[in-house]
Design an enzyme around this catalytic site. Sequence first.
Site, PDB file in Angstrom:
ATOM      1  N   LYS A 182       0.844  -1.205   0.000  1.00  0.00           N
ATOM      2  CA  LYS A 182       0.000   0.000   0.000  1.00  0.00           C
ATOM      3  C   LYS A 182       0.874   1.248   0.000  1.00  0.00           C
ATOM      4  O   LYS A 182       0.607   2.208  -0.721  1.00  0.00           O
ATOM      5  CB  LYS A 182      -0.947  -0.027   1.213  1.00  0.00           C
ATOM      6  CG  LYS A 182      -2.072  -1.048   1.029  1.00  0.00           C
ATOM      7  CD  LYS A 182      -2.841  -1.362   2.288  1.00  0.00           C
ATOM      8  CE  LYS A 182      -3.780  -2.546   2.004  1.00  0.00           C
ATOM      9  NZ  LYS A 182      -4.480  -3.051   3.180  1.00  0.00           N
TER      10      LYS A 182
ATOM     11  N   GLN B  22      -4.788  -1.667   9.331  1.00  0.00           N
ATOM     12  CA  GLN B  22      -4.637  -2.986   8.705  1.00  0.00           C
ATOM     13  C   GLN B  22      -5.300  -4.062   9.569  1.00  0.00           C
ATOM     14  O   GLN B  22      -5.018  -4.172  10.763  1.00  0.00           O
ATOM     15  CB  GLN B  22      -3.141  -3.286   8.502  1.00  0.00           C
ATOM     16  CG  GLN B  22      -2.850  -4.574   7.776  1.00  0.00           C
ATOM     17  CD  GLN B  22      -3.370  -4.585   6.331  1.00  0.00           C
ATOM     18  OE1 GLN B  22      -3.250  -3.609   5.607  1.00  0.00           O
ATOM     19  NE2 GLN B  22      -3.956  -5.692   5.926  1.00  0.00           N
TER      20      GLN B  22
ATOM     21  N   ASP C 136     -11.109   2.426   3.455  1.00  0.00           N
ATOM     22  CA  ASP C 136     -11.400   0.992   3.286  1.00  0.00           C
ATOM     23  C   ASP C 136     -12.892   0.754   3.016  1.00  0.00           C
ATOM     24  O   ASP C 136     -13.280  -0.315   2.557  1.00  0.00           O
ATOM     25  CB  ASP C 136     -10.992   0.208   4.543  1.00  0.00           C
ATOM     26  CG  ASP C 136      -9.696  -0.569   4.346  1.00  0.00           C
ATOM     27  OD1 ASP C 136      -9.336  -0.839   3.182  1.00  0.00           O
ATOM     28  OD2 ASP C 136      -9.058  -0.915   5.358  1.00  0.00           O
TER      29      ASP C 136
END
Length: 279
Positions: A52, A96, A119
């Site tokens: 990422k 995460q 997200d």
Amino acid sequence: MSQLIDGKQISKQIKDELKEEVQRLGALGRTACLAVVQVGNDPASSVYVNNKKKACEYIGIGSRSYELPEETTEDELVSLVEELNRDDEVNGILVQLPLPAHIDEDRIIRTISPDKDVDGFHPVSVGRLWIGEKGFLSCTPAGIIQLLKRSGIDICGKECVVIGRSNIVGKPMAALLLRENGTVTVAHSRTENLQDVTKRADILIVAIGKKKFITSEYVKEGAVVIDVGMHRDENNHLCGDVDFNDVEPHTSAITPVPGGVGPMTIAMLMNNCVETIRT
Ligand code: NAP
């Protein structure tokens, strides 16, 4: 012959488009910065986090890294997320997953401001998706829509069957297909006569989490098959939820594993980051 849907190439195309857009927006003084938070040092999570950060660098998005020890408490993590919510220089926040077992993931997801929820997991983002409001889209399903569209596969009016109803793949996938005017069925572990259901599909999306589970008996001749699964087979090679060699000859288009859905998730995360500076 079946069309191989090339997620590597399509994700590269999207990232290149985003790179250009970021340059244009940068000239107008608009810049994006993603805060990436990792708790503990699970090796798979470290790989995802690094990928990422690399994608941010490629596109021209700033990134800040917060690597917290495994023993970080839930309250400490909440405080950090709240601080990032208040920080005007941070446009997107990514925590995460999975988090260590002593931390309530739902509480952390709910703490992220919906305006920085790149997200797309916050209940506000999920609600916006279902009622058709603008908002952050869950990255893997959004990537699958791009794979279909950019491969010239029409969703409108098609029988779409999604196997799996998780919050990160199956459910948002169903919402997005519905938004594209597909006729959507969601199958799961309690579905009776699964083969009868999946054999109706013009577009079959498989997110079961079981290695090579879907064989040709589950697939209508000429269907499009999208494999979300990600596993290691007996030879330690990556494989999906679909038995590719068995299924591929019966499809009109199919995603490989690796190189299908996988690369799209990060591309769509980057798209969500750019979305924060579009308006
Ligand atoms: P998950 O949370 O484990 O959900 C699996 C779903 O499959 C559940 O809804 C379950 O039904 C259903 N299911 C399980 N066994 C079944 C069966 N025999 N028949 C029909 N349905 C069945 O998994 P997930 O997080 O959605 O992920 C699915 C797969 O995609 C995994 O392999 C994961 O590694 C992969 N993945 C890949 C990406 C990527 O970027 N490529 C991203 C996310 C996930 P119930 O709800 O009834 O239990």
